[in-house]
Design a protein around this motif. Structure first.
Motif, PDB file in Angstrom:
ATOM      1  N   LEU A   1      -3.603   6.227  -3.537  1.00  0.00           N
ATOM      2  CA  LEU A   1      -2.411   5.424  -3.263  1.00  0.00           C
ATOM      3  C   LEU A   1      -2.389   4.219  -4.196  1.00  0.00           C
ATOM      4  CD1 LEU A   1      -2.407   5.300   0.655  1.00  0.00           C
ATOM      5  CD2 LEU A   1      -0.996   6.742  -0.825  1.00  0.00           C
ATOM      6  N   ASN A   2      -1.168   3.807  -4.557  1.00  0.00           N
ATOM      7  CA  ASN A   2      -1.025   2.591  -5.356  1.00  0.00           C
ATOM      8  C   ASN A   2      -1.086   1.371  -4.438  1.00  0.00           C
ATOM      9  OD1 ASN A   2       1.147   0.392  -6.535  1.00  0.00           O
ATOM     10  ND2 ASN A   2      -0.156   1.286  -8.101  1.00  0.00           N
TER      11      ASN A   2
ATOM     12  N   ILE B   1       0.866  -1.188   0.000  1.00  0.00           N
ATOM     13  CA  ILE B   1       0.000   0.000   0.000  1.00  0.00           C
ATOM     14  C   ILE B   1       0.898   1.231   0.000  1.00  0.00           C
ATOM     15  CG2 ILE B   1      -1.769   1.320   1.223  1.00  0.00           C
ATOM     16  CD1 ILE B   1      -2.760  -1.271   2.454  1.00  0.00           C
ATOM     17  N   GLY B   2       0.779   2.040  -1.039  1.00  0.00           N
ATOM     18  CA  GLY B   2       1.601   3.243  -1.140  1.00  0.00           C
ATOM     19  C   GLY B   2       3.087   2.972  -1.115  1.00  0.00           C
ATOM     20  N   GLY B   3       3.500   1.798  -1.608  1.00  0.00           N
ATOM     21  CA  GLY B   3       4.914   1.433  -1.633  1.00  0.00           C
ATOM     22  C   GLY B   3       5.405   0.731  -0.395  1.00  0.00           C
ATOM     23  N   SER B   4       4.595   0.648   0.652  1.00  0.00           N
ATOM     24  CA  SER B   4       4.985  -0.039   1.883  1.00  0.00           C
ATOM     25  C   SER B   4       4.493  -1.482   1.865  1.00  0.00           C
ATOM     26  CB  SER B   4       4.402   0.676   3.108  1.00  0.00           C
ATOM     27  OG  SER B   4       4.887   2.003   3.185  1.00  0.00           O
ATOM     28  N   PRO B   5       5.375  -2.469   2.072  1.00  0.00           N
ATOM     29  CA  PRO B   5       4.967  -3.872   2.034  1.00  0.00           C
ATOM     30  C   PRO B   5       3.923  -4.201   3.094  1.00  0.00           C
ATOM     31  CG  PRO B   5       7.351  -3.656   1.942  1.00  0.00           C
ATOM     32  CD  PRO B   5       6.820  -2.306   2.295  1.00  0.00           C
TER      33      PRO B   5
ATOM     34  N   LEU C   1     -11.896  -3.103  -4.847  1.00  0.00           N
ATOM     35  CA  LEU C   1     -10.528  -2.681  -5.134  1.00  0.00           C
ATOM     36  C   LEU C   1     -10.328  -1.190  -4.886  1.00  0.00           C
ATOM     37  CD1 LEU C   1     -10.001  -4.724  -8.425  1.00  0.00           C
ATOM     38  CD2 LEU C   1      -9.331  -5.354  -6.101  1.00  0.00           C
ATOM     39  N   HIS C   2     -11.417  -0.418  -4.889  1.00  0.00           N
ATOM     40  CA  HIS C   2     -11.420   1.011  -4.548  1.00  0.00           C
ATOM     41  C   HIS C   2     -10.680   1.898  -5.549  1.00  0.00           C
ATOM     42  CE1 HIS C   2     -13.222  -0.195  -0.785  1.00  0.00           C
ATOM     43  NE2 HIS C   2     -12.175  -0.963  -0.522  1.00  0.00           N
ATOM     44  N   GLY C   3     -10.724   1.479  -6.831  1.00  0.00           N
ATOM     45  CA  GLY C   3     -10.130   2.342  -7.840  1.00  0.00           C
ATOM     46  C   GLY C   3      -9.787   1.592  -9.112  1.00  0.00           C
ATOM     47  N   PRO C   4      -9.424   2.340 -10.159  1.00  0.00           N
ATOM     48  CA  PRO C   4      -9.051   1.702 -11.430  1.00  0.00           C
ATOM     49  C   PRO C   4      -7.900   0.720 -11.236  1.00  0.00           C
ATOM     50  CG  PRO C   4      -9.287   4.076 -11.679  1.00  0.00           C
ATOM     51  CD  PRO C   4      -9.331   3.806 -10.211  1.00  0.00           C
TER      52      PRO C   4
ATOM     53  N   ALA D   1      -5.062   2.097  -8.463  1.00  0.00           N
ATOM     54  CA  ALA D   1      -4.956   3.489  -8.016  1.00  0.00           C
ATOM     55  C   ALA D   1      -6.122   3.726  -7.069  1.00  0.00           C
ATOM     56  CB  ALA D   1      -5.003   4.439  -9.205  1.00  0.00           C
ATOM     57  N   ALA D   2      -5.920   3.382  -5.789  1.00  0.00           N
ATOM     58  CA  ALA D   2      -7.014   3.337  -4.815  1.00  0.00           C
ATOM     59  C   ALA D   2      -7.296   4.719  -4.231  1.00  0.00           C
ATOM     60  CB  ALA D   2      -6.676   2.353  -3.701  1.00  0.00           C
ATOM     61  N   ASN D   3      -8.586   5.017  -4.128  1.00  0.00           N
ATOM     62  CA  ASN D   3      -9.012   6.258  -3.482  1.00  0.00           C
ATOM     63  C   ASN D   3      -9.093   6.026  -1.980  1.00  0.00           C
ATOM     64  OD1 ASN D   3      -9.448   7.659  -5.989  1.00  0.00           O
ATOM     65  ND2 ASN D   3     -11.291   6.401  -6.255  1.00  0.00           N
ATOM     66  N   THR D   4      -8.300   6.751  -1.202  1.00  0.00           N
ATOM     67  CA  THR D   4      -8.250   6.595   0.253  1.00  0.00           C
ATOM     68  C   THR D   4      -8.458   7.951   0.927  1.00  0.00           C
ATOM     69  OG1 THR D   4      -5.886   7.031   0.559  1.00  0.00           O
ATOM     70  CG2 THR D   4      -6.508   4.808  -0.150  1.00  0.00           C
TER      71      THR D   4
END
Length: 241
Positions: free
Chosen positions: A218-219, A51-55, A162-165, A210-213
């Protein structure tokens, strides 16, 4: 009368010789027909890996997917190395599989789709004599598997789970193929055949969203391992040279 019998006997012998040549060492053949692919599918739960680059290591319980069956046209080309051993190249127009939700995802129905490519090289052992009308065989080989046009097609699933494309990619792999079937010769050239193959196949589907949070977009990286294990039937007509 004796002359007529002699001529008839020579003609029959010539036909048998031609038929033997057509099904024996050094002969080529081609077939075309219909493939039916029936996945015996299941999957691991969806796992969020980043999430956002963090494992991360978050498993979404009671989530899963399965694949629909598919049909497509197929082609083969083969060569008899000996009277009983043939090598065969198999390819089909890539079938499109639907990914169906299971567990808590079953409410969404079809989640996505992908096309499968699986060119295959087989080695087959034919029983009975080269002149026999009916020839069963057993085969083993290897297939190169990859997928194209992978995509999520269900907007509700994409937005609410999934909360996004989301884009999808899958692994490619080499897999063994186990094969059995038979051919039935109409004459020295034309024949029909039926075969059944099994591939112990699995692939990992990787999702990038590309999740909307609450803190912005965040990716999110997630994945699931899908076991396909398809049983493939092939009904065909062929021509021996």
């Amino acid at each position: 009368m004796k002359l007529k019998q002699a001529v008839t006997g020579i003609a029959a012998l010539a036909c048998m010789t031609t038929a033997a040549h057509a099904q024996s060492a050094g002969s080529f053949y081609v077939t075309t027909g219909w493939f039916h692919l029936a996945p015996q599918s299941s999957s691991d739960p969806l796992k969020v890996t980043s999430i956002g680059g963090s494992p991360t290591n978050i498993t979404e319980a009671n989530t899963g997917a399965s694949l629909s069956s598919a049909d497509t046209i197929g082609f083969t080309a083969g060569y008899f190395i000996t009277d009983h051993i043939a090598t065969e190249f198999v390819i089909g127009y890539p079938p499109s599989f639907d990914l169906e939700g299971s567990g808590s995802l079953s409410q969404f129905g079809k989640l996505g789709q992908a096309k499968q490519w699986s060119p295959t090289l087989l080695f087959k052992y034919y029983f009975n004599a080269p002149t026999a009308t009916f020839r069963p065989y057993l085969g083993v080989g290897v297939s190169r598997i990859w997928f194209t046009d992978e995509k999520i097609t269900n907007g509700v699933f994409e937005a609410n789970v999934l909360h996004g494309p989301t884009s999808v990619s899958t692994d490619s792999s080499w897999e063994p193929v186990f094969n059995a079937g038979f051919t039935y010769a109409f004459n020295q050239h034309w024949f029909a055949g039926v075969s059944v193959s099994y591939l112990p196949l699995s692939t990992t589907a990787k999702l990038s969203t590309a999740a909307n949070t609450p803190v912005g977009t965040l990716n999110v990286q997630s994945q699931t391992k899908i076991k396909l294990n398809p049983i493939v039937t092939y009904v065909n007509i062929g021509y021996r040279f």
